[in-house]
Write an enzyme that holds these catalytic residues in place. Structure first.
Site, short mmCIF file in Angstrom:
data_model
loop_
_atom_site.label_atom_id
_atom_site.label_comp_id
_atom_site.label_asym_id
_atom_site.label_seq_id
_atom_site.Cartn_x
_atom_site.Cartn_y
_atom_site.Cartn_z
N HIS A 33 0.80 -1.23 0.00
CA HIS A 33 0.00 0.00 0.00
C HIS A 33 0.83 1.27 0.00
O HIS A 33 0.26 2.36 0.06
CB HIS A 33 -0.92 0.05 1.22
CG HIS A 33 -1.96 -1.01 1.23
ND1 HIS A 33 -3.22 -0.84 0.70
CD2 HIS A 33 -1.94 -2.27 1.71
CE1 HIS A 33 -3.93 -1.94 0.85
NE2 HIS A 33 -3.17 -2.83 1.46
N LYS B 114 -8.17 13.73 4.18
CA LYS B 114 -7.26 12.58 4.17
C LYS B 114 -6.28 12.78 5.30
O LYS B 114 -6.23 13.86 5.88
CB LYS B 114 -6.51 12.51 2.83
CG LYS B 114 -5.92 13.87 2.43
CD LYS B 114 -5.30 13.89 1.05
CE LYS B 114 -6.27 13.94 -0.09
NZ LYS B 114 -6.48 12.69 -0.77
N ARG B 115 -5.46 11.76 5.60
CA ARG B 115 -4.44 11.96 6.62
C ARG B 115 -3.51 13.10 6.21
O ARG B 115 -3.33 13.38 5.03
CB ARG B 115 -3.62 10.67 6.82
CG ARG B 115 -4.33 9.63 7.65
CD ARG B 115 -4.66 10.13 9.04
NE ARG B 115 -3.48 10.30 9.86
CZ ARG B 115 -3.07 9.44 10.78
NH1 ARG B 115 -3.75 8.35 11.02
NH2 ARG B 115 -1.97 9.67 11.49
N LYS C 108 1.05 14.38 0.55
CA LYS C 108 -0.33 14.66 0.13
C LYS C 108 -0.53 16.16 -0.16
O LYS C 108 -1.52 16.57 -0.72
CB LYS C 108 -1.32 14.18 1.19
CG LYS C 108 -1.34 12.66 1.36
CD LYS C 108 -2.33 12.23 2.44
CE LYS C 108 -2.23 10.75 2.79
NZ LYS C 108 -2.90 9.86 1.83
N THR D 258 -8.40 6.51 -1.92
CA THR D 258 -9.76 5.98 -2.01
C THR D 258 -10.78 7.09 -1.74
O THR D 258 -11.92 7.00 -2.21
CB THR D 258 -9.99 4.82 -1.01
OG1 THR D 258 -9.47 5.21 0.26
CG2 THR D 258 -9.30 3.56 -1.47
N LYS E 42 -14.55 8.01 -3.45
CA LYS E 42 -15.78 8.33 -2.70
C LYS E 42 -16.37 9.65 -3.20
O LYS E 42 -17.59 9.77 -3.41
CB LYS E 42 -15.49 8.42 -1.20
CG LYS E 42 -15.12 7.09 -0.58
CD LYS E 42 -14.41 7.23 0.77
CE LYS E 42 -13.68 5.93 1.09
NZ LYS E 42 -12.67 6.07 2.15
C1 26Q Z 1 4.43 0.86 9.70
C2 26Q Z 1 5.40 0.59 10.65
C3 26Q Z 1 5.20 0.86 11.98
C4 26Q Z 1 3.99 1.40 12.36
C5 26Q Z 1 3.02 1.67 11.41
C6 26Q Z 1 3.24 1.41 10.09
C7 26Q Z 1 2.19 1.73 9.07
C8 26Q Z 1 0.88 1.97 9.47
C9 26Q Z 1 -0.10 2.31 8.55
C10 26Q Z 1 2.49 1.81 7.73
C11 26Q Z 1 1.50 2.14 6.80
C12 26Q Z 1 0.20 2.40 7.19
C13 26Q Z 1 -0.87 2.79 6.29
C14 26Q Z 1 -0.75 2.95 4.99
C15 26Q Z 1 -1.89 3.38 4.16
O1 26Q Z 1 -2.95 3.70 4.67
N1 26Q Z 1 -1.72 3.43 2.84
C16 26Q Z 1 -2.78 3.85 1.97
O2 26Q Z 1 -3.48 2.70 1.54
C17 26Q Z 1 -4.62 3.04 0.77
C18 26Q Z 1 -5.37 1.76 0.47
O3 26Q Z 1 -4.67 0.99 -0.44
C19 26Q Z 1 -4.22 3.78 -0.48
O4 26Q Z 1 -5.38 4.17 -1.15
C20 26Q Z 1 -3.39 5.01 -0.14
O5 26Q Z 1 -2.90 5.61 -1.30
C21 26Q Z 1 -2.23 4.60 0.77
O6 26Q Z 1 -1.53 5.74 1.21
#
Ligand code: 26Q
Length: 748
Positions: free
Chosen positions: A297, A482-483, A488, A590, A594
């Site tokens: 992702h 979004k976050r 972004k 995503t 929406k």
């Molecule tokens: C990694 C290591 C330690 C702690 C946390 C993490 C961690 C946590 C959350 C790494 C990544 C995430 C989240 C990533 C994420 O939300 N990615 C998004 O995924 C969506 C669904 O596929 C995409 O639409 C977005 O583009 C993408 O940013």
């Protein structure tokens, strides 16, 4: 499901003298009784979605909709003098951060809706994503005590508890099952950690960041905890019904790793098969390779998980041994296939004393996918290019999607009713049907204009209630929700707003249609720049919203505590969707889908799923701007922001507001730091490494183009409607069918 029966039971519920919470629990439990009578697990081949996040949002309305009693229940309780919408005060179950967690929720919804056996496994956090408020424009965080509303939609299963072993403690994993309603009832099983105080910490908090350096040990424990509970359970069940012929395991079970966060499940699987059941390592790997699949992702290096091998060995010695053996095993395979040393290093499971979790996933997974065409391409060509050379057939794309049940039927009853009137209700089962609506028909466009107007008014009302801010009526509503992350580029939007603001003050655009910019975003608690950007935008809001010269022309609102429920209001009540990430960085997005589904046009870069959105709805119906991946690659080191903006004096005026005292950062120096990052860079990055200034001018032009086009209400609504009708492809039903057919090989 006996709908009439349920309606009768709902009619018998009295609302007298009951607190909101009590009534909420009573109605929910009443529905659960009905659900339980039908809720059986399917035998045969099932798919399992392992995810450390599930951002479910509010289940109440969704479940009543699925049970087919939502509108009836609204009527029943209205007659009793209770407005069911008051349950909007019930907080979301926010057990996820953003895109990845919400995608997991959409996928569960679509699989159940279509009738596919897909089961979720995750963690039941005591506290979900923090609640956000602003104090003097800066983000404040508060623990998300979601259980204060009870949890009527889950069932605790003490009888199915498991013990997860760590070197220093044993932890009980207690399952809580949540029904996922649709054509069939699937289950989301979340494990809660119980035992000693230390043990319970494991499921206390959701990690509120995607790139944190802190608390690594706890994160490892979380990941192993739910992975081991899930895999242990699946293996035990398999053995119970099939014995120990594990070659048959992949015939019954297919596991999807939602990013690398559940990769420990692979090691646990190998550990059990080689340890308890004495399979050879090679055989166990062979079976694992038929069982697991991996979705990536993100390509951000800081989000790619690498765990210190010694740290892992300290709390999970057997798992560390397994991963090291896997490295040796893999090396032998690579040598056999003639990989060079560099290539072997690139694919290594153990690198510089750290376990590279993505490489474990890539080596084991039968299928590896990115989440939009461009992202899958980048994975093949850059992130995992060496693996792609040797394991070409593993790689594929499944573009993300969102569930139209929540993101259209539930959040936009008005647009849904428009479809009902013109097409009949069949589209609710087969969304493809909406493409039959004629978008050139003046009557349809007029109806759509009415819907949009109503949704915008509802959004304004909601924001007035929550934020005590009255949105301008008759304005273009532009959303960036979004976050908060540098890539972004909310900062670029902030600069664009200032550009527009200064031009309006100079009286440059007499014909300007009022624009309202709506931001929603949480910043990870340790992410200083993200927090600085929130503060900066709030300062801009203060300036712009109180300036008589631009009053009724420009407005900026940063809503607090943006969450799934807030999103439902914003995506259905906006005209324009901002998707302005630096090309190559947003895997898919995503929120873009929406907003599109609700008829917003996209102002966006050629990134993630924006590309596919523009392709399907037409470039002429969206506003695509900015540098492409290829253009940015060509720039290489030739981009010097200080030199670049010499040609743009207006841009300098805007960036200077970070340092010239126009705004106050309350003496923190955080605005100055943003300025430094743009023009000097930092030890770990080049100046303006997300090309905010590089794309700013074309972004501003795109916004002015929107402003101009919006004057012709009909033609603009036409663009919006074309987007809504072409959003069918972005239904997660389509994505789930693709996974079911091409990855999981499961049947309805
Ligand atoms: C990694 C290591 C330690 C702690 C946390 C993490 C961690 C946590 C959350 C790494 C990544 C995430 C989240 C990533 C994420 O939300 N990615 C998004 O995924 C969506 C669904 O596929 C995409 O639409 C977005 O583009 C993408 O940013």
């Amino acid at each position: 499901m006996n709908r009439d029966n349920l309606i009768e039971k709902l009619k018998m519920i009295s609302v007298k003298d009951k607190s909101l919470k009590d009534l909420y629990e009573e109605i929910s439990m009443c529905c659960m009784d009905e659900i339980k009578s039908q809720w059986n697990k399917k035998s045969g081949r099932n798919a399992y979605y392992l995810s450390v996040e599930f951002l479910m949002g509010r289940m109440f309305f969704n479940n009543l909709l699925e049970l087919g009693v939502l509108s009836e229940a609204k009527k029943i309780f209205a007659e009793k003098g209770f407005d069911l919408n008051r349950f909007e005060e019930i907080e979301d179950a926010a057990l996820g951060n953003g895109g990845l967690g919400r995608l997991a929720a959409c996928f569960l919804d679509s699989a159940a809706g279509l009738g596919y056996p897909l089961y979720g496994y995750g963690i039941r956090y005591r506290y979900g994503l923090f609640r956000q408020s602003f104090e003097n424009g800066s983000q404040r965080e508060e623990a998300d005590d979601w259980l204060k509303w009870g949890d009527p939609w889950s069932v605790r299963k003490d009888a199915e508890k498991r013990i997860v072993h760590f070197a220093d403690m044993d932890v009980a994993a207690i399952p809580y099952d949540m029904p996922i309603l649709g054509k069939r009832i699937n289950t989301l099983r979340l494990f809660q950690a119980e035992g000693s105080k230390e043990a319970e910490k494991i499921s206390e908090y959701l990690y509120p960041a995607d790139d944190t350096e802190e608390g690594k040990l706890l994160r490892i424990r979380q990941e192993y905890f739910f992975s081991a509970a899930a895999v242990g359970e699946l293996i035990d069940r398999f053995v119970k019904f099939n014995g120990t012929n594990f070659e048959k395991f992949p015939e019954e079970n297919v596991l999807q790793l939602n990013d690398t966060h559940a990769v420990f499940s692979v090691a646990e699987f190998l550990r059990i098969l080689t340890g308890k059941y004495k399979l050879s390592f090679g055989k166990a790997v062979e079976i694992a390779r038929e069982t697991f699949n991996y979705t990536n992702h993100t390509i951000l290096p800081e989000a790619l998980e690498c765990w210190d091998a010694e740290l892992v060995a300290k709390i999970l010695p057997d798992i560390a041994v397994i991963l090291k053996r896997l490295q040796v095993f893999a090396c032998r395979e690579w040598q056999g296939r003639g990989c060079s040393k560099e290539e072997r290093i690139a694919m290594s499971v153990l690198k510089d004393g750290r376990f590279a979790m993505a490489n474990v996933a890539v080596f084991i997974a039968k299928r590896i996918n990115g989440v939009a065409e461009i992202h899958s391409k980048i994975i093949k060509e850059r992130l995992f290019s060496v693996a792609y050379k040797y394991y070409r057939n593993k790689f594929m794309n499944v573009t993300n999607g969102v569930t139209q049940r929540r993101w259209l039927m539930l959040c936009n009853e008005e647009l849904s009713a428009l479809y009902d009137r013109n097409l009949g209700k069949g589209w609710r089962e087969d969304m493809e049907m909406i493409t039959r609506l004629c978008f050139n028909h003046a009557g349809n466009i007029a109806e759509f204009i009415g819907v949009k107007k109503a949704k915008k008014a509802q959004l304004a009302e909601y924001i007035a209630k929550r934020e005590k801010i009255q949105l301008l009526p008759n304005a273009i509503y532009i959303a960036q929700v979004k976050r908060l992350h540098e890539y972004k580029r909310q900062l670029m939007t902030a600069f664009a707003i200032l550009r527009i603001y200064y031009q309006l003050k100079e009286g440059k655009h007499p014909e300007f249609t009022p624009m309202v910019f709506i931001f929603g975003a949480k910043a990870a608690s340790g992410y200083r720049r993200a927090k600085a950007i929130i503060k900066y935008i709030n300062e801009i809001a203060k300036l712009v919203n109180s300036d008589q010269d631009v009053k009724n022309k420009l407005q900026v609102v940063f809503v607090q505590n943006y969450d799934v429920s807030y999103a439902e209001k914003i995506v259905s009540g906006s005209d324009v969707s901002l998707q302005v990430s630096t090309a190559g960085f947003e895997a898919s997005g995503t929120g873009n889908m929406k907003l599109m589904m609700n008829g917003a046009v996209t102002v966006g870069t050629m990134d993630g799923a924006n590309i596919e959105i523009a392709e399907r709805a037409g470039l002429q119906n969206n506003y695509i701007f900015g540098a492409t991946v290829e253009q940015l690659a060509k720039l290489e080191n030739n981009y010097v922001p200080l030199e670049y903006i010499r040609d743009y004096p207006e841009m300098k005026k805007v960036t200077d507001t970070l340092i010239d005292g126009t705004f106050s950062d309350d003496g923190t120096g955080e605005f100055n730091e943003l300025h430094t990052a743009l023009f000097q860079g930092a030890s770990w990055h080049a100046p303006d490494h997300y090309f905010v200034l590089y794309d700013l001018e074309s972004f501003v032009q795109a916004l002015f183009a929107v402003n101009k086009d919006y004057c012709d209400a009909e033609s603009f609504a036409h663009k919006q409607l074309v987007n809504a009708l072409n959003s069918v492809f972005f239904s997660s039903d389509r994505a789930i069918i693709s996974y079911a057919k091409n990855v999981w090989k499961i049947d309805k």
